[in-house]
Design a protein around this motif. Structure first.
Motif, PDB file in Angstrom:
ATOM      1  N   LEU A 223     -44.651 -11.821 -36.325  1.00  0.00           N
ATOM      2  CA  LEU A 223     -44.010 -10.569 -35.924  1.00  0.00           C
ATOM      3  C   LEU A 223     -42.973 -10.801 -34.823  1.00  0.00           C
ATOM      4  O   LEU A 223     -41.911 -10.175 -34.812  1.00  0.00           O
ATOM      5  CB  LEU A 223     -45.068  -9.574 -35.453  1.00  0.00           C
ATOM      6  N   ILE A 224     -43.274 -11.715 -33.914  1.00  0.00           N
ATOM      7  CA  ILE A 224     -42.290 -12.072 -32.883  1.00  0.00           C
ATOM      8  C   ILE A 224     -41.036 -12.636 -33.532  1.00  0.00           C
ATOM      9  O   ILE A 224     -39.911 -12.290 -33.154  1.00  0.00           O
ATOM     10  CB  ILE A 224     -42.896 -13.082 -31.891  1.00  0.00           C
ATOM     11  N   SER A 225     -41.211 -13.501 -34.525  1.00  0.00           N
ATOM     12  CA  SER A 225     -40.056 -14.085 -35.223  1.00  0.00           C
ATOM     13  C   SER A 225     -39.241 -13.009 -35.928  1.00  0.00           C
ATOM     14  O   SER A 225     -38.023 -13.125 -36.048  1.00  0.00           O
ATOM     15  CB  SER A 225     -40.543 -15.123 -36.247  1.00  0.00           C
ATOM     16  N   HIS A 226     -39.914 -11.966 -36.402  1.00  0.00           N
ATOM     17  CA  HIS A 226     -39.203 -10.870 -37.075  1.00  0.00           C
ATOM     18  C   HIS A 226     -38.406 -10.034 -36.076  1.00  0.00           C
ATOM     19  O   HIS A 226     -37.249  -9.698 -36.327  1.00  0.00           O
ATOM     20  CB  HIS A 226     -40.211  -9.987 -37.805  1.00  0.00           C
ATOM     21  N   TYR A 227     -39.023  -9.690 -34.948  1.00  0.00           N
ATOM     22  CA  TYR A 227     -38.358  -8.849 -33.955  1.00  0.00           C
ATOM     23  C   TYR A 227     -37.308  -9.615 -33.143  1.00  0.00           C
ATOM     24  O   TYR A 227     -36.259  -9.078 -32.802  1.00  0.00           O
ATOM     25  CB  TYR A 227     -39.393  -8.257 -32.989  1.00  0.00           C
ATOM     26  N   TRP A 228     -37.629 -10.887 -32.815  1.00  0.00           N
ATOM     27  CA  TRP A 228     -36.715 -11.693 -31.986  1.00  0.00           C
ATOM     28  C   TRP A 228     -36.523 -13.059 -32.652  1.00  0.00           C
ATOM     29  O   TRP A 228     -37.150 -14.047 -32.252  1.00  0.00           O
ATOM     30  CB  TRP A 228     -37.286 -11.875 -30.576  1.00  0.00           C
ATOM     31  N   PRO A 229     -35.680 -13.135 -33.665  1.00  0.00           N
ATOM     32  CA  PRO A 229     -35.521 -14.391 -34.425  1.00  0.00           C
ATOM     33  C   PRO A 229     -35.099 -15.577 -33.573  1.00  0.00           C
ATOM     34  O   PRO A 229     -35.389 -16.727 -33.928  1.00  0.00           O
ATOM     35  CB  PRO A 229     -34.428 -14.035 -35.450  1.00  0.00           C
ATOM     36  N   GLN A 230     -34.421 -15.326 -32.464  1.00  0.00           N
ATOM     37  CA  GLN A 230     -33.948 -16.426 -31.621  1.00  0.00           C
ATOM     38  C   GLN A 230     -34.968 -16.832 -30.556  1.00  0.00           C
ATOM     39  O   GLN A 230     -34.706 -17.730 -29.752  1.00  0.00           O
ATOM     40  CB  GLN A 230     -32.632 -16.018 -30.933  1.00  0.00           C
ATOM     41  N   LYS A 231     -36.103 -16.153 -30.512  1.00  0.00           N
ATOM     42  CA  LYS A 231     -37.101 -16.424 -29.468  1.00  0.00           C
ATOM     43  C   LYS A 231     -38.486 -16.596 -30.079  1.00  0.00           C
ATOM     44  O   LYS A 231     -39.444 -15.930 -29.694  1.00  0.00           O
ATOM     45  CB  LYS A 231     -37.117 -15.283 -28.437  1.00  0.00           C
ATOM     46  N   GLU A 232     -38.601 -17.496 -31.013  1.00  0.00           N
ATOM     47  CA  GLU A 232     -39.876 -17.691 -31.686  1.00  0.00           C
ATOM     48  C   GLU A 232     -40.927 -18.256 -30.737  1.00  0.00           C
ATOM     49  O   GLU A 232     -40.615 -19.053 -29.845  1.00  0.00           O
ATOM     50  CB  GLU A 232     -39.696 -18.623 -32.884  1.00  0.00           C
ATOM     51  N   VAL A 233     -42.171 -17.839 -30.922  1.00  0.00           N
ATOM     52  CA  VAL A 233     -43.292 -18.350 -30.142  1.00  0.00           C
ATOM     53  C   VAL A 233     -44.271 -18.994 -31.118  1.00  0.00           C
ATOM     54  O   VAL A 233     -44.863 -18.306 -31.948  1.00  0.00           O
ATOM     55  CB  VAL A 233     -43.999 -17.226 -29.351  1.00  0.00           C
ATOM     56  N   PRO A 234     -44.443 -20.316 -31.068  1.00  0.00           N
ATOM     57  CA  PRO A 234     -45.322 -20.987 -32.034  1.00  0.00           C
ATOM     58  C   PRO A 234     -46.780 -20.592 -31.853  1.00  0.00           C
ATOM     59  O   PRO A 234     -47.219 -20.209 -30.765  1.00  0.00           O
ATOM     60  CB  PRO A 234     -45.106 -22.472 -31.733  1.00  0.00           C
TER      61      PRO A 234
END
Length: 370
Positions: A223-234
């Motif tokens: 969901l983080i990758s969806h909302y903030w594609p440039q700020k992924e959290v592994p």
């Protein structure tokens, strides 16, 4: 006000209230049934929120572990057993990070199963919300209307208006009994035994792990990758974060904590866009714990369920919308299997069923789809 990448405004404050539907009922149960100290519980949750906001610089939900909370409340666990369960989860998630197990789980989980978990969570939130809104249908409808018209309003964000409305109703209905008493209190140092750590794992901890892996780690990272594609959290960082905070918080009265896709969707839906949301949430949680710990359970317990239910319902529908990303093809059946089993049993079984279906049916036709 903006400081670097952090924003501190009404929109971010509104986002900090977006996950109250989960916090209210479980916090009340821990305090009223299990006898936990509200000061330590709220101060530790606030500290975790502030630390997480500073580290990730993004909205990052901090919420109770649901399986543990439900079992602890249903079985009337002692406070020490609750603290022991949090410490047990700290050990589990630190090991998941150190061994790389969480990376393997994430690597071999296909996109369709992740979407299935997100949609399942949305459906379960919506189903739970329907029971809450039924308590006061008119108030629930009014709350939905407020959300629809004020969700993006910068001067009167919907969640702030709803919480203010709920607090006013609490005072009108409960009278002087709901008036908060101001008294400064600090978290106390808590103790538990190693036998309680193991007991908590047997009673509910092992059942909590797969739910946390799917919802708090894999689905939250996606969901983080969806909302903030440039700020992924592994996924590994989320596992490490949960490990560290659950190893520390129980010694000062904290409940078992995790992340969660539903909480993140709630924060984002109501306005959260930066780590300022977590810092603001941490500030009001710590303030409530330090100054109103003695009376906070009364306010939480009397808060209208119809309002929190309306908030949960809209957040659940937001998560269900992720189904539109799935193409109409055979592989999407993995998501359908995940959803069906999750809704009619639990999310851990849903995840296992979706994974099994996907890899049995499609692994021979072009890989796992991860």
């Amino acid at each position: 006000m903006k400081i670097g990448s952090f924003e501190f405004n009404l929109r971010e404050f509104a986002g900090s209230l977006g996950d109250l539907g989960t916090l209210f009922p479980l916090a009340v149960g821990y305090i009223a049934v299990c006898g936990m100290d509200p000061t330590g519980m709220l101060v530790m949750m606030g500290a975790a929120n502030i630390a997480t906001g500073l580290i990730y610089k993004l909205p990052m939900p901090i919420e109770p572990m649901k399986v543990l909370a439900v079992m602890a409340i249903a079985q009337r666990w002692s406070p020490s057993l609750v603290y022991a369960s949090g410490f047990a989860m700290g050990i589990v998630w630190l090991l998941m990070y150190l061994t790389g197990a969480i990376k393997l789980v994430a690597r071999y989980t296909p996109r369709e199963v992740i979407r299935g978990i997100q949609v399942s969570l949305g459906l379960m939130l919506a189903i739970e919300a329907l029971g809450m809104v039924a308590t006061e249908l008119f108030l629930a409808i009014l709350s939905v209307v407020i959300i629809v018209f004020l969700r993006d309003n910068r001067r009167a964000p919907a969640s702030i208006v709803l919480v203010a409305l709920g607090v006013i109703l609490v005072f009108l209905r409960e009278g002087s009994a709901a008036l908060p008493s101001i008294s400064i209190s600090l978290p106390s140092v808590e103790r538990f035994t190693l036998s309680e750590v193991w007991e908590s794992l047997v009673r509910a901890g092992f059942a909590q792990v797969p739910l946390t892996a799917t919802n708090a780690v894999i689905a939250t990272s996606a969901l983080i990758s969806h909302y903030w594609p440039q700020k992924e959290v592994p996924e590994s960082k989320l596992a490490l974060n949960m490990g560290i905070m659950n190893l520390i918080m129980p010694f000062f009265g904290g409940m078992p904590l995790c992340h969660g896709a539903g909480g993140l969707a709630g924060q984002y839906f109501f306005g959260a866009r930066t780590g300022g949301t977590n810092i603001l949430e941490g500030m009001w949680e710590i303030s409530l714990g330090l100054f109103f710990g003695a009376s906070i359970a009364t306010i939480f317990g009397a808060f209208p369920q119809a309002i929190t239910g309306a908030m949960l319902l809209l957040v659940g529908l937001e998560l269900i919308r992720f189904a539109k990303d799935l193409p109409m093809e055979a592989r999407s059946l993995s998501a359908a299997v995940t959803v069906l089993v999750s809704v009619f049993s639990n999310m851990a079984f849903g995840y296992a069923a979706g994974m099994a279906f996907h890899h049995i049916c499609f692994s021979r036709k072009g890989g796992s789809g991860a």
